[in-house]
Design a protein around this motif. Structure first.
Motif, PDB file in Angstrom:
ATOM      1  N   THR A 278       0.784  -1.195   0.138  1.00 14.87           N
ATOM      2  CA  THR A 278      -0.307  -0.679  -0.606  1.00 14.87           C
ATOM      3  C   THR A 278       1.172   1.424   0.362  1.00 14.87           C
ATOM      4  OG1 THR A 278      -1.936  -1.194   1.086  1.00 14.87           O
ATOM      5  CG2 THR A 278      -2.174   1.088   1.327  1.00 14.87           C
ATOM      6  N   GLU A 279       1.925   1.138   0.864  1.00 16.21           N
ATOM      7  CA  GLU A 279       2.692   2.217   1.100  1.00 16.21           C
ATOM      8  C   GLU A 279       3.023   2.630  -0.676  1.00 16.21           C
ATOM      9  OE1 GLU A 279       5.556   1.563   3.785  1.00 16.21           O
ATOM     10  OE2 GLU A 279       4.123   1.553   5.561  1.00 16.21           O
TER      11      GLU A 279
ATOM     12  N   GLN B 218       0.993   4.318  -3.218  1.00 19.74           N
ATOM     13  CA  GLN B 218       0.651   5.990  -3.033  1.00 19.74           C
ATOM     14  C   GLN B 218       1.804   6.490  -3.034  1.00 19.74           C
ATOM     15  OE1 GLN B 218      -0.445   5.706   2.196  1.00 19.74           O
ATOM     16  NE2 GLN B 218      -2.583   4.614   1.159  1.00 19.74           N
TER      17      GLN B 218
END
Length: 342
Positions: A328-329, A332
């Protein structure tokens, strides 16, 4: 503080069995196992249940003794011991042809990344895991799933140890086919002549207990918080033994049933040390008392099962939650420049 080859050489005097003691432990364990198995067929129900559980635990102890014999740590060059161990290997669904080959490979390649997963649970790096197809990911996670390990009787021994070895090389592993045939025909015979309860207490419960304990020990001894893995170029035998093999703390009774296999880092440092001398070696060398520990407590078992892949950037094993968080990081971070540019 001894290190490397000096430490291995210092343990060499302990890699010497006491032949009488080896026979004593082998024969007493074997006799206790036979008596426990007999109780599952001949005694009233409460004793059959107790005998069934005890049989499973004694199979674990006998298996570690068998494992030591395969390493030539005990009873080497004894024809009688060879016969006993060959028969036990077939009985326990770990015939000598596949067990010795796969386990020797495991000792020579313990904690190596990018090597064949022969004789050990597969380890993928986080990057490799992310590149897998959905089917490959499911297969990888299935192998390491707690339910799969608990069902070691089916997945690790019947299928993994026996059927897959025979299917891959029938001529080399005829004893694997023999083990399957004898096990299944024996189960059918017990059911037919003695009833399903006899099969339950004599075969199913003992093998389920023994194989699940064996599968978990083999998993947790090399998949625990603090374990270290290396690529092939940076791999070192003694460091793999001390940093990639755990010291599993156990109650003295469980240590007896597992024949001291909890001192796994010492066993990997020098596999010729008999199981009954491992505690002695542990006491003799302060260097060996610093190994990373785990245990059979529920919290430690859960901690081991959470570990899924090796992350080279963090230099540790991580679980699925952390994998998802990192993914997810990264997503993003990738979207942020695009949003600014837009």
């Amino acid at each position: 503080m001894l290190q490397g080859k000096d430490l291995i050489l210092a343990t060499k005097p302990y890699a010497c069995e006491e032949r009488a003691k080896s026979w004593l432990y082998l024969l007493t364990t074997l006799c206790l196992l036979l008596l426990a198995l007999a109780s599952t067929l001949l005694l009233p129900l409460p004793f059959r249940i107790a005998g069934s559980i005890l049989s499973g635990l004694l199979i674990v102890r006998m298996f570690v003794i068998y494992h030591d014999h395969q390493h030539h740590a005990i009873l080497h060059n004894s024809k009688i011991a060879d016969v006993i161990m060959t028969l036990f290997g077939i009985y326990v669904l770990a015939p000598t042809s596949i067990w010795k080959r796969s386990h020797d490979y495991h000792h020579k390649h313990n904690s190596k990344l990018f090597s064949a997963s022969i004789g050990s649970y597969p380890i993928a790096t986080r990057q490799r895991f992310e590149q897998m197809t959905p089917g490959e990911k499911r297969g990888y996670l299935f192998t390491r799933h707690p339910a799969t390990i608990a069902a070691g009787y089916l997945f690790m021994f019947l299928i993994g140890m026996c059927w897959q070895s025979f299917a891959s090389s029938p001529r080399k592993h005829l004893d694997s086919l023999l083990a399957i045939i004898l096990h299944i025909s024996g189960s059918i015979a017990v059911c037919y002549f003695l009833g399903w309860q006899s099969w339950l207490f004599f075969i199913l419960i003992p093998f389920t207990i023994a194989c699940s304990i064996g599968a978990y020990l083999f998993y947790a001894q090399h998949n625990f918080p603090g374990v270290v893995f290396n690529d092939n170029d940076n791999w070192c035998y003694d460091k793999a033994a001390l940093l990639s093999s755990s010291h599993m703390l156990m109650h003295p009774l469980m240590a007896w049933f597992t024949a001291n296999i909890g001192h796994h880092h010492i066993h990997h440092l020098n596999a010729r040390i008999p199981f009954y001398r491992l505690p002695e070696v542990m006491q003799a060398f302060p260097e060996l008392q610093q190994a990373t520990t785990t245990s059979l407590r529920l919290r430690d078992i859960r901690a081991c099962f959470r570990l899924k892949v090796w992350d080279p950037e963090r230099n540790r094993m991580i679980g699925m939650r952390e994998i998802c968080s990192i993914r997810t990081e990264a997503q993003q971070a990738f979207r942020a420049p695009a949003a600014i540019h837009g």
